[in-house]
Enzyme design. Sequence first.
Site, PDB file in Angstrom:
ATOM      1  N   LYS A 180       0.796  -1.084  -0.125  1.00 48.71           N
ATOM      2  CA  LYS A 180      -0.150  -0.187  -0.032  1.00 48.71           C
ATOM      3  C   LYS A 180       0.716   1.107   0.055  1.00 48.71           C
ATOM      4  CE  LYS A 180      -4.073  -2.006   0.118  1.00 48.71           C
ATOM      5  NZ  LYS A 180      -4.002  -3.492   0.101  1.00 48.71           N
TER       6      LYS A 180
HETATM    7  C1  LIG Z   1      -5.405  -4.399   0.605  1.00 44.60           C
HETATM    8  C2  LIG Z   1      -6.823  -4.096   0.816  1.00 44.60           C
HETATM    9  C3  LIG Z   1      -7.816  -4.727   1.488  1.00 44.60           C
HETATM   10  C4  LIG Z   1      -7.300  -5.565   2.885  1.00 44.60           C
HETATM   11  O1  LIG Z   1      -6.071  -4.890   3.562  1.00 44.60           O
HETATM   12  P1  LIG Z   1      -5.388  -5.743   4.733  1.00 44.60           P
HETATM   13  O2  LIG Z   1      -4.701  -4.619   5.445  1.00 44.60           O
HETATM   14  O3  LIG Z   1      -4.598  -6.474   3.986  1.00 44.60           O
HETATM   15  O4  LIG Z   1      -6.411  -6.410   5.413  1.00 44.60           O
HETATM   16  C5  LIG Z   1      -9.164  -4.337   1.851  1.00 44.60           C
HETATM   17  N1  LIG Z   1      -9.558  -3.629   0.661  1.00 44.60           N
HETATM   18  C6  LIG Z   1      -8.838  -3.264  -0.311  1.00 44.60           C
HETATM   19  C7  LIG Z   1      -9.504  -2.378  -1.472  1.00 44.60           C
HETATM   20  C8  LIG Z   1      -7.480  -3.498  -0.407  1.00 44.60           C
HETATM   21  O5  LIG Z   1      -6.784  -3.236  -1.607  1.00 44.60           O
END
Ligand SMILES: *Cc1c(COP(=O)(O)O)cnc(C)c1O
Length: 385
Positions: A180
Amino acid sequence: MQVPFYRHGLDAGYAEMIGSVLDSPILTSGQVGREVEARLCSFFEVPHAKLTNSWTNGAVATLLALDIGPGCDVIVPAMSFVATANVVELVGARPVFADVDPATLLVTPEAVASVVTPRTRAVIPVHLYGQMVDIGALRAVLRPGIAIIEDAAHCFEGTLRGERPGAQSDAAIFSFYATKNITCGEGGAIVTRDAALAARLQHTVLHGMSAGAADRFKAGRYRHWDMERLGTKANLTDLLAALLPAQIDGVYARLAERERLVGRYRAALRDHPAVRLPAELPGMRSAQHLFPIHLAGSERDRVLAALNEGGVGATVNYTAIPATKYYRNKYGLAPGLFPVAETWGEGTLSLPLFPGLRDDEQDHVIATLLEGVIPAKAQEGRLTA
Ligand SMILES: *Cc1c(COP(=O)(O)O)cnc(C)c1O
């Protein structure tokens, strides 16, 4: 040349940040996290923020805090990462899918309104790829009492008409997962303007306990705690929270670099007849989390393989959630119910996009892609042959 899908920018300086936490007595959630939460409150201009160990656990804690469970419906977009729907399943509620807009891939207020039922308790709009769903417009089509929980996993730094996630919703949830825009490997955060929800979240992120570790031993004396509601284990350790402030400081410098790279991709691909790009909306500053493209016909997997063979770490974001085996089987979802999400999911692939991607690396990605994509003319020839 090898170009990875993502390369994090956390250098040796970050080891010192973890080291300073190792010198403190508390390795779980303590003072460092509280300071980051204060940072998040000022960044998002909201009174409450809670760090979590993932978006997923933060969303489960939020749904628990809102008493959403069996018998409740929660509306989610058909085009997102599976976690958006999974959290609804995990608390025993039912995810109800809404299709997305063909130009932006964002869920629309109209699509959400068309699947609202008396059992609808919440909507989880997703700021897909970094562009934001218009939360004010969504609120306007919902009856009072339906909660809006923003999936802002792709949109920490983005804005719509100058407004950030969390400005109009009940809660906005972020992810600090490894790829992210801001990351501590695994992590997340919930921001909310709702004091009552924030108070319940303090419990639901930590087993439902009325006091966290730091508070149970305050001033060297044990304090009893009780459990009033069910919670999960969603708190973030200070070891990881320590990695966040420096990234929040640099988030707009890195966004400018993402924007520059997106500009180069768009210039190279915009006029290609076989490549479709999501539309950019006016009033939007996208967080530019991903650079997805769509290839017509059934070219995606062949081009994806060609990219991977050429050393390019391309991936797919995402297959439509209702088209995955679990949701298809559990809810008897026939193909064709969510045509926009399904068509996008069958033809999309994402190219590497991260600050630090060098121009020569990006040129290699573009060249490998264009070699792999059959020109539209040749495709027409194949289809009519
Ligand atoms: C990465 C992601 C998640 C989940 O995030 P985590 O921190 O891995 O639980 C949820 N929604 C979207 C759109 C994502 O890209």
